[in-house]
Scaffold this motif. Structure first.
Motif, mmCIF file in Angstrom:
data_model
loop_
_atom_site.group_PDB
_atom_site.id
_atom_site.type_symbol
_atom_site.label_atom_id
_atom_site.label_comp_id
_atom_site.label_asym_id
_atom_site.label_seq_id
_atom_site.Cartn_x
_atom_site.Cartn_y
_atom_site.Cartn_z
ATOM 1 N N GLY A 99 -7.529 8.344 -4.607
ATOM 2 C CA GLY A 99 -7.408 7.928 -3.212
ATOM 3 C C GLY A 99 -6.658 8.972 -2.400
ATOM 4 N N LEU A 100 -5.604 9.510 -2.976
ATOM 5 C CA LEU A 100 -4.837 10.573 -2.325
ATOM 6 C C LEU A 100 -5.701 11.823 -2.172
ATOM 7 N N GLN A 101 -6.486 12.143 -3.197
ATOM 8 C CA GLN A 101 -7.378 13.305 -3.129
ATOM 9 C C GLN A 101 -8.408 13.136 -2.014
ATOM 10 N N ASN A 102 -8.924 11.916 -1.853
ATOM 11 C CA ASN A 102 -9.901 11.676 -0.804
ATOM 12 C C ASN A 102 -9.278 11.877 0.574
ATOM 13 N N ALA A 103 -8.031 11.471 0.751
ATOM 14 C CA ALA A 103 -7.338 11.701 2.027
ATOM 15 C C ALA A 103 -7.167 13.195 2.269
ATOM 16 N N ILE A 104 -6.769 13.941 1.252
ATOM 17 C CA ILE A 104 -6.622 15.395 1.377
ATOM 18 C C ILE A 104 -7.963 16.009 1.762
ATOM 19 N N ASP A 105 -9.035 15.568 1.117
ATOM 20 C CA ASP A 105 -10.373 16.086 1.425
ATOM 21 C C ASP A 105 -10.777 15.772 2.865
ATOM 22 N N GLN A 106 -10.497 14.564 3.321
ATOM 23 C CA GLN A 106 -10.871 14.158 4.679
ATOM 24 C C GLN A 106 -10.148 14.986 5.737
ATOM 25 N N PHE A 107 -8.870 15.277 5.505
ATOM 26 C CA PHE A 107 -8.084 16.049 6.473
ATOM 27 C C PHE A 107 -8.216 17.549 6.280
ATOM 28 N N GLY A 108 -8.679 17.962 5.100
ATOM 29 C CA GLY A 108 -8.690 19.394 4.802
ATOM 30 C C GLY A 108 -7.270 19.939 4.719
ATOM 31 N N SER A 109 -6.326 19.059 4.383
ATOM 32 C CA SER A 109 -4.906 19.434 4.333
ATOM 33 C C SER A 109 -4.168 18.462 3.423
ATOM 34 N N ASN A 110 -3.147 18.982 2.757
ATOM 35 C CA ASN A 110 -2.288 18.127 1.943
ATOM 36 C C ASN A 110 -0.901 17.990 2.575
ATOM 37 N N GLN A 111 -0.810 18.319 3.861
ATOM 38 C CA GLN A 111 0.478 18.368 4.544
ATOM 39 C C GLN A 111 0.848 17.023 5.175
ATOM 40 N N PHE A 112 0.884 15.991 4.344
ATOM 41 C CA PHE A 112 1.369 14.688 4.758
ATOM 42 C C PHE A 112 2.192 14.115 3.609
ATOM 43 N N ALA A 113 3.129 13.241 3.961
ATOM 44 C CA ALA A 113 4.050 12.693 2.965
ATOM 45 C C ALA A 113 3.357 11.675 2.077
ATOM 46 N N ARG A 114 3.852 11.585 0.847
ATOM 47 C CA ARG A 114 3.357 10.577 -0.079
ATOM 48 C C ARG A 114 4.523 10.035 -0.891
ATOM 49 N N LEU A 115 4.523 8.717 -1.049
ATOM 50 C CA LEU A 115 5.503 8.034 -1.883
ATOM 51 C C LEU A 115 4.753 7.542 -3.106
ATOM 52 N N ARG A 116 5.091 8.131 -4.234
ATOM 53 C CA ARG A 116 4.437 7.777 -5.492
ATOM 54 C C ARG A 116 5.277 6.720 -6.202
ATOM 55 N N PHE A 117 4.602 5.697 -6.701
ATOM 56 C CA PHE A 117 5.250 4.569 -7.378
ATOM 57 C C PHE A 117 4.783 4.608 -8.830
ATOM 58 N N GLY A 118 5.704 4.839 -9.732
ATOM 59 C CA GLY A 118 5.357 4.961 -11.146
ATOM 60 C C GLY A 118 4.812 3.675 -11.743
ATOM 61 N N VAL A 119 3.683 3.814 -12.454
ATOM 62 C CA VAL A 119 3.092 2.676 -13.162
ATOM 63 C C VAL A 119 3.019 2.932 -14.664
ATOM 64 N N GLY A 120 3.498 4.102 -15.113
ATOM 65 C CA GLY A 120 3.500 4.415 -16.538
ATOM 66 C C GLY A 120 2.141 4.858 -17.057
ATOM 67 N N ARG A 121 2.121 5.242 -18.320
ATOM 68 C CA ARG A 121 0.911 5.744 -18.982
ATOM 69 C C ARG A 121 0.245 4.645 -19.793
ATOM 70 N N PRO A 122 -1.074 4.736 -19.942
ATOM 71 C CA PRO A 122 -1.758 3.743 -20.775
ATOM 72 C C PRO A 122 -1.320 3.858 -22.234
ATOM 73 N N PRO A 123 -1.207 2.730 -22.913
ATOM 74 C CA PRO A 123 -0.823 2.770 -24.325
ATOM 75 C C PRO A 123 -1.987 3.222 -25.207
ATOM 76 N N GLY A 124 -1.655 3.878 -26.286
ATOM 77 C CA GLY A 124 -2.652 4.272 -27.288
ATOM 78 C C GLY A 124 -3.848 4.987 -26.705
ATOM 79 N N GLN A 125 -5.023 4.513 -27.056
ATOM 80 C CA GLN A 125 -6.281 5.135 -26.622
ATOM 81 C C GLN A 125 -6.901 4.439 -25.403
ATOM 82 N N MET A 126 -6.134 3.580 -24.736
ATOM 83 C CA MET A 126 -6.663 2.842 -23.583
ATOM 84 C C MET A 126 -7.092 3.813 -22.480
ATOM 85 N N ALA A 127 -8.245 3.557 -21.872
ATOM 86 C CA ALA A 127 -8.752 4.391 -20.779
ATOM 87 C C ALA A 127 -7.862 4.225 -19.552
ATOM 88 N N ALA A 128 -7.649 5.320 -18.835
ATOM 89 C CA ALA A 128 -6.804 5.306 -17.638
ATOM 90 C C ALA A 128 -7.308 4.291 -16.613
#
Length: 192
Positions: free
Chosen positions: A113-142
């Motif tokens: 979703g963040l990549q799509n915003a960067i693509d739409q603006f042609g710029s990554n010069q906006f703030a983002r607040l990332r909220f950690g959700v952790g990594r998938p356990p074992g072999q679980m798909a992302a």
């Protein structure tokens, strides 16, 4: 005006999923203003609130996550908001559950979703607040992991982190990105 956009997926089946934590944070921000009323505009659920002396447009795009940039571009373009006055709140699998990281600009880090915003603006010069959700356990798909819900054991930490994220948004609005980054990124767990 400042614009704060939470990323997520529309639909009841996505309520409470890790991928929708951006929606949760933005909806919690709206509760700060009892006069806030949601309406559908710019392909998003939107409401305007006051934070300090600022008017803030809060939005939850009703496109799917990977197409969020179009909705964000619509609202920013309509209101003629410079990108420095845009904050996007999203999930991040590279951070532990509940860890927050605020940046003034940068890469998408795999968040589509963040990549799509960067693509739409042609710029990554906006703030983002990332909220950690952790990594998938074992072999679980992302994809399965982010579309799943937080474990019961994580609920208290997530609720506390949502409160810290709301504080981080307010800091960004009222004091600017540098002051907010200094507080949010240096904060010990459990505080902002």
């Amino acid at each position: 005006m400042k614009v704060v956009v939470g990323l997520g997926n529309p639909g009841r089946q996505y309520l409470g999923t890790r991928h929708n934590i951006g929606f949760v944070v933005v909806e919690a921000c709206a509760k700060l203003d009892p006069a806030a009323g949601w309406r559908l505009k710019f392909s998003s659920q939107c409401c305007e609130v006051r934070m300090g002396s600022e008017t803030v447009l809060l939005a939850c795009p009703q496109t799917f996550m990977n197409l969020s940039g179009n909705a964000i571009r619509q609202m920013v373009g309509f209101h003629k908001v410079p990108l420095v006055d845009l904050l996007v709140v999203c999930d991040d699998m590279n951070l532990p559950v509940g860890k927050l990281r605020l940046r003034a600009a940068g890469s998408a880090g795999g968040q589509k979703g963040l990549q799509n915003a960067i693509d739409q603006f042609g710029s990554n010069q906006f703030a983002r607040l990332r909220f950690g959700v952790g990594r998938p356990p074992g072999q679980m798909a992302a994809t399965d992991y982010v579309l799943g819900r937080f474990a019961k054991a994580e609920t208290d930490d997530v609720d506390l982190a949502v409160g810290r994220a709301v504080d981080a948004v307010r800091l960004w609005v009222e004091q600017g990105v540098t002051a907010a980054m200094n507080r949010v990124n240096a904060a010990p767990e459990g505080s902002v």
